[in-house]
Design a protein around this motif. Structure first.
Motif, PDB file in Angstrom:
ATOM      1  N   GLU A  91       1.918   9.670  -6.689  1.00  0.00           N
ATOM      2  CA  GLU A  91       0.656   9.143  -6.150  1.00  0.00           C
ATOM      3  C   GLU A  91       0.071  10.070  -5.086  1.00  0.00           C
ATOM      4  O   GLU A  91      -1.132  10.316  -5.063  1.00  0.00           O
ATOM      5  CB  GLU A  91       0.875   7.735  -5.565  1.00  0.00           C
ATOM      6  N   VAL A  92       0.942  10.599  -4.209  1.00  0.00           N
ATOM      7  CA  VAL A  92       0.455  11.522  -3.176  1.00  0.00           C
ATOM      8  C   VAL A  92      -0.092  12.790  -3.832  1.00  0.00           C
ATOM      9  O   VAL A  92      -1.166  13.279  -3.469  1.00  0.00           O
ATOM     10  CB  VAL A  92       1.584  11.865  -2.166  1.00  0.00           C
ATOM     11  N   ILE A 141      11.340  10.166  -0.225  1.00  0.00           N
ATOM     12  CA  ILE A 141      10.290   9.379  -0.867  1.00  0.00           C
ATOM     13  C   ILE A 141      10.526   9.387  -2.384  1.00  0.00           C
ATOM     14  O   ILE A 141      10.844  10.432  -2.955  1.00  0.00           O
ATOM     15  CB  ILE A 141       8.909   9.979  -0.517  1.00  0.00           C
ATOM     16  N   SER A 173       0.840  -1.202   0.000  1.00  0.00           N
ATOM     17  CA  SER A 173       0.000   0.000   0.000  1.00  0.00           C
ATOM     18  C   SER A 173       0.875   1.253   0.000  1.00  0.00           C
ATOM     19  O   SER A 173       2.056   1.205   0.367  1.00  0.00           O
ATOM     20  CB  SER A 173      -0.899   0.012   1.237  1.00  0.00           C
ATOM     21  N   LEU A 174       0.269   2.375  -0.401  1.00  0.00           N
ATOM     22  CA  LEU A 174       0.999   3.648  -0.357  1.00  0.00           C
ATOM     23  C   LEU A 174       1.436   3.925   1.078  1.00  0.00           C
ATOM     24  O   LEU A 174       2.547   4.402   1.321  1.00  0.00           O
ATOM     25  CB  LEU A 174       0.100   4.768  -0.910  1.00  0.00           C
ATOM     26  N   THR A 229      -3.997   6.876   3.023  1.00  0.00           N
ATOM     27  CA  THR A 229      -3.079   6.127   2.169  1.00  0.00           C
ATOM     28  C   THR A 229      -3.184   4.612   2.380  1.00  0.00           C
ATOM     29  O   THR A 229      -2.373   3.851   1.856  1.00  0.00           O
ATOM     30  CB  THR A 229      -1.614   6.568   2.416  1.00  0.00           C
ATOM     31  N   ARG A 244       7.742   7.850  -7.810  1.00  0.00           N
ATOM     32  CA  ARG A 244       6.471   7.153  -8.020  1.00  0.00           C
ATOM     33  C   ARG A 244       5.487   7.473  -6.877  1.00  0.00           C
ATOM     34  O   ARG A 244       4.319   7.778  -7.096  1.00  0.00           O
ATOM     35  CB  ARG A 244       6.746   5.639  -8.106  1.00  0.00           C
ATOM     36  N   GLU A 245       5.983   7.384  -5.655  1.00  0.00           N
ATOM     37  CA  GLU A 245       5.136   7.659  -4.481  1.00  0.00           C
ATOM     38  C   GLU A 245       4.759   9.148  -4.418  1.00  0.00           C
ATOM     39  O   GLU A 245       3.639   9.496  -4.063  1.00  0.00           O
ATOM     40  CB  GLU A 245       5.855   7.242  -3.195  1.00  0.00           C
ATOM     41  N   GLN A 246       5.715  10.011  -4.783  1.00  0.00           N
ATOM     42  CA  GLN A 246       5.407  11.456  -4.794  1.00  0.00           C
ATOM     43  C   GLN A 246       4.267  11.738  -5.771  1.00  0.00           C
ATOM     44  O   GLN A 246       3.372  12.533  -5.486  1.00  0.00           O
ATOM     45  CB  GLN A 246       6.636  12.270  -5.204  1.00  0.00           C
ATOM     46  N   ARG A 274       4.587   2.113   1.677  1.00  0.00           N
ATOM     47  CA  ARG A 274       5.709   2.643   0.887  1.00  0.00           C
ATOM     48  C   ARG A 274       6.156   4.028   1.358  1.00  0.00           C
ATOM     49  O   ARG A 274       7.242   4.473   1.002  1.00  0.00           O
ATOM     50  CB  ARG A 274       5.338   2.644  -0.607  1.00  0.00           C
ATOM     51  N   LEU A 275       5.318   4.714   2.135  1.00  0.00           N
ATOM     52  CA  LEU A 275       5.708   6.013   2.705  1.00  0.00           C
ATOM     53  C   LEU A 275       6.363   5.853   4.076  1.00  0.00           C
ATOM     54  O   LEU A 275       6.677   6.830   4.741  1.00  0.00           O
ATOM     55  CB  LEU A 275       4.474   6.926   2.813  1.00  0.00           C
TER      56      LEU A 275
END
Ligand code: HEM
Length: 119
Positions: free
Chosen positions: A104-105, A97, A4-5, A56, A100-102, A8-9
């Motif tokens: 998504e956020v 971070i 999950s996000l 998230t 990719r995660e940036q 990953r954060l």
């Protein structure tokens, strides 16, 4: 992409650090700092972290208002909304971070625009 996000954060610890940095960035950001002049710092840091954790895919710990109720009547401009996104991206970078995660956020935050800007 099975994690999950939230995971990953960096889970609760990682997201708490990111959220504290987001709020610190707001207070240092001349274009929006006055919005938080009367805020209780620990209260808004806790609200930011719990909102982020729940949003998230982490545990359901957020007990605050929905985004429309929280921002209704504040007359928040598109430029102010952009400042909040800038502060969030800067905090994500500071906490190492990945891109990719940036992305998504950023997408999740942007999707709340219509409940926050000029409501
Ligand atoms: C996607 C963007 C945003 C998110 C996710 C967000 C999230 C939140 C959350 C979770 C709260 C707490 C609500 C509660 O305690 O019940 C809050 C309150 C607040 N937000 Fe936002 N917000 C965003 C954008 C903005 C913008 C652009 C501004 C203006 C510059 C703003 C100004 C405020 C203020 C002044 C409060 C009240 C703080 C206090 O209780 O002292 N927010 N926001």
């Amino acid at each position: 992409m099975s994690k999950s996000l939230f995971e990953r954060l960096g889970g609760i610890e990682g997201i708490t650090s990111i959220s504290n940095d987001v709020v610190d960035n707001h207070l240092a950001n001349k274009s929006i700092a006055t919005r938080f002049a009367n805020s209780d710092l620990s209260k808004i840091k806790n609200a930011a972290a719990t909102f982020f954790i729940t949003g998230t895919g982490g545990p359901n710990v957020y007990t605050g208002k929905d985004m429309l109720a929280a921002h209704k009547g504040m007359n928040i401009s598109a430029a102010e909304f952009m400042s909040v996104l800038d502060d969030a991206l800067s905090a994500l970078g500071k906490n190492n971070i990945g891109q990719r995660e940036q992305e998504e956020v950023l997408f999740v935050l942007y999707s709340m625009r219509s409940q926050i800007v000029l409501v």
